[in-house]
Scaffold this motif. Sequence first.
Motif, PDB file in Angstrom:
ATOM      1  N   LEU A  14       0.869  -1.181   0.000  1.00 27.61           N
ATOM      2  CA  LEU A  14       0.000   0.000   0.000  1.00 27.61           C
ATOM      3  C   LEU A  14       0.903   1.227   0.000  1.00 27.61           C
ATOM      4  CD1 LEU A  14      -2.511   1.799   0.532  1.00 27.61           C
ATOM      5  CD2 LEU A  14      -2.281   1.235   2.965  1.00 27.61           C
ATOM      6  N   VAL A  15       0.605   2.158  -0.902  1.00 26.71           N
ATOM      7  CA  VAL A  15       1.365   3.410  -0.960  1.00 26.71           C
ATOM      8  C   VAL A  15       0.407   4.559  -0.678  1.00 26.71           C
ATOM      9  CG1 VAL A  15       2.904   4.874  -2.324  1.00 26.71           C
ATOM     10  CG2 VAL A  15       2.885   2.389  -2.720  1.00 26.71           C
ATOM     11  N   THR A  16       0.704   5.388   0.320  1.00 24.19           N
ATOM     12  CA  THR A  16      -0.135   6.565   0.574  1.00 24.19           C
ATOM     13  C   THR A  16       0.392   7.746  -0.252  1.00 24.19           C
ATOM     14  OG1 THR A  16       1.147   7.383   2.465  1.00 24.19           O
ATOM     15  CG2 THR A  16      -0.596   5.769   2.934  1.00 24.19           C
ATOM     16  N   GLY A  17      -0.508   8.643  -0.613  1.00 21.71           N
ATOM     17  CA  GLY A  17      -0.108   9.806  -1.410  1.00 21.71           C
ATOM     18  C   GLY A  17       0.489   9.396  -2.742  1.00 21.71           C
ATOM     19  N   GLY A  23       5.360   9.263  -4.394  1.00 27.04           N
ATOM     20  CA  GLY A  23       4.440   8.147  -4.149  1.00 27.04           C
ATOM     21  C   GLY A  23       4.090   7.412  -5.428  1.00 27.04           C
ATOM     22  N   GLU A  24       3.843   8.168  -6.479  1.00 24.10           N
ATOM     23  CA  GLU A  24       3.533   7.553  -7.777  1.00 24.10           C
ATOM     24  C   GLU A  24       4.717   6.715  -8.260  1.00 24.10           C
ATOM     25  OE1 GLU A  24       2.929  10.357 -10.935  1.00 24.10           O
ATOM     26  OE2 GLU A  24       2.387   8.803 -12.400  1.00 24.10           O
ATOM     27  N   ALA A  25       5.905   7.301  -8.183  1.00 26.22           N
ATOM     28  CA  ALA A  25       7.105   6.579  -8.659  1.00 26.22           C
ATOM     29  C   ALA A  25       7.334   5.306  -7.849  1.00 26.22           C
ATOM     30  CB  ALA A  25       8.334   7.487  -8.570  1.00 26.22           C
ATOM     31  N   LEU A  26       7.101   5.378  -6.527  1.00 26.87           N
ATOM     32  CA  LEU A  26       7.342   4.188  -5.699  1.00 26.87           C
ATOM     33  C   LEU A  26       6.280   3.120  -5.959  1.00 26.87           C
ATOM     34  CD1 LEU A  26       8.587   5.692  -2.306  1.00 26.87           C
ATOM     35  CD2 LEU A  26       9.884   5.059  -4.361  1.00 26.87           C
ATOM     36  N   ALA A  27       5.039   3.525  -6.194  1.00 25.97           N
ATOM     37  CA  ALA A  27       3.991   2.541  -6.516  1.00 25.97           C
ATOM     38  C   ALA A  27       4.371   1.779  -7.780  1.00 25.97           C
ATOM     39  CB  ALA A  27       2.641   3.246  -6.687  1.00 25.97           C
ATOM     40  N   PRO A 226      12.055  11.411  -8.943  1.00 27.07           N
ATOM     41  CA  PRO A 226      11.412  10.460  -8.017  1.00 27.07           C
ATOM     42  C   PRO A 226      11.844   9.011  -8.247  1.00 27.07           C
ATOM     43  CG  PRO A 226       9.794  12.021  -8.858  1.00 27.07           C
ATOM     44  CD  PRO A 226      11.087  12.318  -9.584  1.00 27.07           C
ATOM     45  N   GLU A 227      12.114   8.661  -9.491  1.00 24.13           N
ATOM     46  CA  GLU A 227      12.490   7.278  -9.814  1.00 24.13           C
ATOM     47  C   GLU A 227      13.814   6.878  -9.149  1.00 24.13           C
ATOM     48  OE1 GLU A 227      11.383   9.533 -12.004  1.00 24.13           O
ATOM     49  OE2 GLU A 227       9.409   8.607 -12.285  1.00 24.13           O
ATOM     50  N   GLU A 228      14.618   7.876  -8.766  1.00 25.35           N
ATOM     51  CA  GLU A 228      15.907   7.566  -8.143  1.00 25.35           C
ATOM     52  C   GLU A 228      15.760   7.083  -6.694  1.00 25.35           C
ATOM     53  OE1 GLU A 228      19.351  10.038 -10.097  1.00 25.35           O
ATOM     54  OE2 GLU A 228      17.685  11.390  -9.691  1.00 25.35           O
ATOM     55  N   LEU A 229      14.520   7.087  -6.193  1.00 31.74           N
ATOM     56  CA  LEU A 229      14.257   6.570  -4.840  1.00 31.74           C
ATOM     57  C   LEU A 229      13.753   5.135  -4.863  1.00 31.74           C
ATOM     58  CD1 LEU A 229      12.618   9.885  -3.760  1.00 31.74           C
ATOM     59  CD2 LEU A 229      14.665   8.913  -2.698  1.00 31.74           C
ATOM     60  N   VAL A 230      13.489   4.624  -6.054  1.00 35.90           N
ATOM     61  CA  VAL A 230      12.849   3.301  -6.173  1.00 35.90           C
ATOM     62  C   VAL A 230      13.735   2.185  -5.616  1.00 35.90           C
ATOM     63  CG1 VAL A 230      12.089   1.569  -7.857  1.00 35.90           C
ATOM     64  CG2 VAL A 230      11.291   3.926  -8.067  1.00 35.90           C
ATOM     65  N   GLY A 231      15.027   2.223  -5.913  1.00 33.47           N
ATOM     66  CA  GLY A 231      15.909   1.131  -5.465  1.00 33.47           C
ATOM     67  C   GLY A 231      15.926   1.014  -3.951  1.00 33.47           C
TER      68      GLY A 231
END
Length: 258
Positions: A14-17, A23-27, A226-231
């Motif tokens: 579950l991803v909030t925000g 939040g979108e990038a992490l989802a 934001p994508e640089e937080l995915v890893g």
Amino acid sequence: MAYSGFSLEGRVALVTGAARGIGEALAVGLAEAGADVAVSDMASRIELARDTQARVEALGVRSSTHELDVLDVASISPAIDRIVEEYGQLDILINNAGIRIPRPALEVTEADWDATVDTNLKGLFFCAQAAARPMIEQGWGRIVNIGSQFSAVGSAGRAPYIASKHGVLGLTRALAAEWTPYGVTVNAIGPGPTETPGVLAAYNRTPEELQAEYADKMPLGRRMQPEELVGAAIFLASPASGATTGHLLLVDGGWTAL
Ligand SMILES: NC(=O)c1ccc[n+]([C@@H]2O[C@H](COP(=O)([O-])OP(=O)(O)OC[C@H]3O[C@@H](n4cnc5c(N)ncnc54)[C@H](O)[C@@H]3O)[C@@H](O)[C@H]2O)c1
């Protein structure tokens, strides 16, 4: 044989925000690692959240969109319970919803303080509490709180935000102490300046002006995407991080190294 420790296959997140920004990038990133992802955001951004759901579904995993306003504390537990019922489990919570109201400390109003701390700290706590219940019951869970480089250091012009983000680190440590014995790790990511819609709106400056302002404060020399937080999120959400808990993983372009 390939290392499988980072795989999120068979996990539900579950991803909030999650309507936009980090939040979108992490989802989307968790979905790329194989997780089913419940997307959530507040009512006014629910259509945008559905766009995130579509991006997640396009990756071949299950997704759905849920209204979850972290300021409405009474609604948090029922919303998370519905997600658990729908998916049969909840393994990963990305506690991402957050706001900033940059303003000199002498000008901060009670309303600024309450909005910031209630969203970034109080709402985050009650999301963690509601998610931890099914995680503790199943004996496995990953709670990933989105802090900031300002969980670790200070700066002028953002007092309530910095207080809330230092609070996120304290809470991360406290909850890790309580829930890790039950198989639920609690960690935080500390993003540095990242180009998102929220930042652009809050600072009323062009992307170029913001870029110039931050360039010399970060060894990286630029704001992050934001994508640089995915890893970092995949690591903290995955079996690979089972012995990592109560930790702040800074992904800040070196901001706190100076
Ligand atoms: N962008 C950065 O430079 C940066 C740096 C460090 C930390 N962060 C943190 O990352 C997180 C995401 O920030 P962002 O830059 O993507 O911001 P953003 O404003 O672009 O996105 C934030 C999302 O949170 C949602 N949200 C706000 N209040 C909410 C509420 N009450 N209930 C549910 N959802 C709510 C918004 O609707 C939005 O979709 C925040 O916690 C922020 O503090 C961002």
